[in-house]
Structures are given as structure tokens and as C-alpha cells.
Motif scaffolding. Structure first.
Motif, short mmCIF file in Angstrom:
data_model
loop_
_atom_site.label_atom_id
_atom_site.label_comp_id
_atom_site.label_asym_id
_atom_site.label_seq_id
_atom_site.Cartn_x
_atom_site.Cartn_y
_atom_site.Cartn_z
N PHE A 83 0.23 -8.02 -11.08
CA PHE A 83 -1.17 -7.64 -11.30
C PHE A 83 -1.22 -6.13 -11.53
O PHE A 83 -1.63 -5.37 -10.64
N PRO A 84 -0.82 -5.67 -12.73
CA PRO A 84 -0.63 -4.23 -12.96
C PRO A 84 -1.88 -3.36 -12.78
O PRO A 84 -1.77 -2.20 -12.42
N GLN A 85 -3.06 -3.92 -13.01
CA GLN A 85 -4.29 -3.13 -12.89
C GLN A 85 -4.93 -3.25 -11.50
O GLN A 85 -5.98 -2.68 -11.25
N ALA A 86 -4.31 -4.00 -10.62
CA ALA A 86 -4.90 -4.28 -9.30
C ALA A 86 -4.76 -3.11 -8.34
O ALA A 86 -3.81 -2.31 -8.43
N LEU A 87 -5.67 -3.08 -7.42
CA LEU A 87 -5.55 -2.21 -6.25
C LEU A 87 -4.76 -3.00 -5.21
O LEU A 87 -5.15 -4.13 -4.87
N VAL A 88 -3.66 -2.45 -4.75
CA VAL A 88 -2.83 -3.12 -3.75
C VAL A 88 -2.73 -2.21 -2.53
O VAL A 88 -2.20 -1.10 -2.62
N GLY A 96 10.52 0.09 13.96
CA GLY A 96 10.99 0.17 12.58
C GLY A 96 11.08 -1.17 11.87
O GLY A 96 11.54 -1.24 10.73
N SER A 97 10.64 -2.24 12.52
CA SER A 97 10.70 -3.58 11.92
C SER A 97 9.76 -3.70 10.73
O SER A 97 8.75 -2.99 10.64
N GLU A 98 10.08 -4.63 9.86
CA GLU A 98 9.23 -4.97 8.72
C GLU A 98 9.05 -6.49 8.73
O GLU A 98 9.63 -7.20 7.93
N THR A 99 8.25 -6.95 9.67
CA THR A 99 8.09 -8.39 9.87
C THR A 99 6.66 -8.87 9.73
O THR A 99 6.44 -10.04 9.46
N HIS A 100 5.70 -8.01 9.92
CA HIS A 100 4.28 -8.38 9.91
C HIS A 100 3.53 -7.42 8.97
O HIS A 100 3.61 -6.20 9.15
N ILE A 129 11.48 -3.80 2.61
CA ILE A 129 10.67 -5.01 2.44
C ILE A 129 9.26 -4.62 2.00
O ILE A 129 8.68 -5.25 1.11
N GLU A 130 8.73 -3.59 2.61
CA GLU A 130 7.39 -3.13 2.24
C GLU A 130 7.34 -2.75 0.76
O GLU A 130 6.41 -3.16 0.04
N ALA A 131 8.31 -2.02 0.28
CA ALA A 131 8.35 -1.63 -1.13
C ALA A 131 8.52 -2.84 -2.04
O ALA A 131 7.93 -2.90 -3.12
N THR A 132 9.31 -3.81 -1.60
CA THR A 132 9.51 -5.02 -2.39
C THR A 132 8.20 -5.81 -2.51
O THR A 132 7.83 -6.26 -3.60
#
Length: 103
Positions: free
Chosen positions: A15-20, A34-38, A3-6
Motif C-alpha cells: 500500500f505505497p500511498q498508505a499511512l503506516v 528488546g523483543s519483537e513479539t507484540h 521484524i519491525e522493519a520487515t
């Protein structure tokens, strides 16, 4: 894909030039390890210069709305223009500690 990678991929593609900057903050909450909820996400993009704050949030939420309807419980967004980011000394706000969930 996690989920994090998505989340990161969708915003970076839009936003290809953005800092994320993305942090999985699930460990701060009463969820299984190991959750990916928040998540907390900071995006710095030149495209935001022509957008009011509400429109910025709508643009990013629109990219990930299906995840917010499912596995993601909370997504804190911090959206800045490059100038605003410099004014903040390139620092994202800290998320508050979890107060609920039986912790």
C-alpha cells in the motif's frame, strides 16, 4: 532486517500511498528486553474504501502470515479509510495492558 522493519516494509510496499503507524508493544509484556513479539499497527489506505473490514484484515495478515507463524506473537490491526481516520481525529486506539505471562 528487524521484524519491525520487515512488517513496515511489507505493508508499505503493498500500500505505497498508505499511512503506516507501527508500534512495538513488546515492552508491555512479559518478554525479554528488546523483543519483537507484540505489535500494534494502524494503516490508513484509500484501497480500503472498496473492502469490508474482514477483507482489509485478510489482506494485511496475508502479507505477514509467516511472521505470525514464527516470531510475532500478537499483531493488533487498526485499518481505516482516509475518511474513517479523519472521523477518529487521526487517533489509533490504545492497546490494553498485558494481563498474562506471569507479570
Amino acid at each position: 532486517m528487524t521484524i519491525e522493519a520487515t512488517l513496515r516494509s511489507r505493508v508499505s510496499d503493498a500500500f505505497p500511498q498508505a499511512l503506516v503507524l507501527l508500534e512495538n508493544e513488546s515492552y508491555k509484556h512479559n518478554v525479554p528486553e528488546g523483543s519483537e513479539t507484540h505489535f500494534g499497527m494502524t494503516v490508513v489506505a484509500e484501497e480500503f474504501e472498496s473492502m469490508p473490514r474482514v477483507k482489509r484484515h485478510q489482506a494485511v495478515y496475508g502479507l505477514v502470515s509467516d511472521l505470525l507463524d514464527g516470531p510475532v506473537h500478537a499483531l493488533a490491526l487498526h485499518l481505516y479509510t482516509p475518511e474513517q481516520w479523519r472521523e477518529r481525529n487521526q487517533q489509533s486506539p490504545m492497546s490494553p495492558e498485558c494481563l498474562g505471562g506471569g507479570r
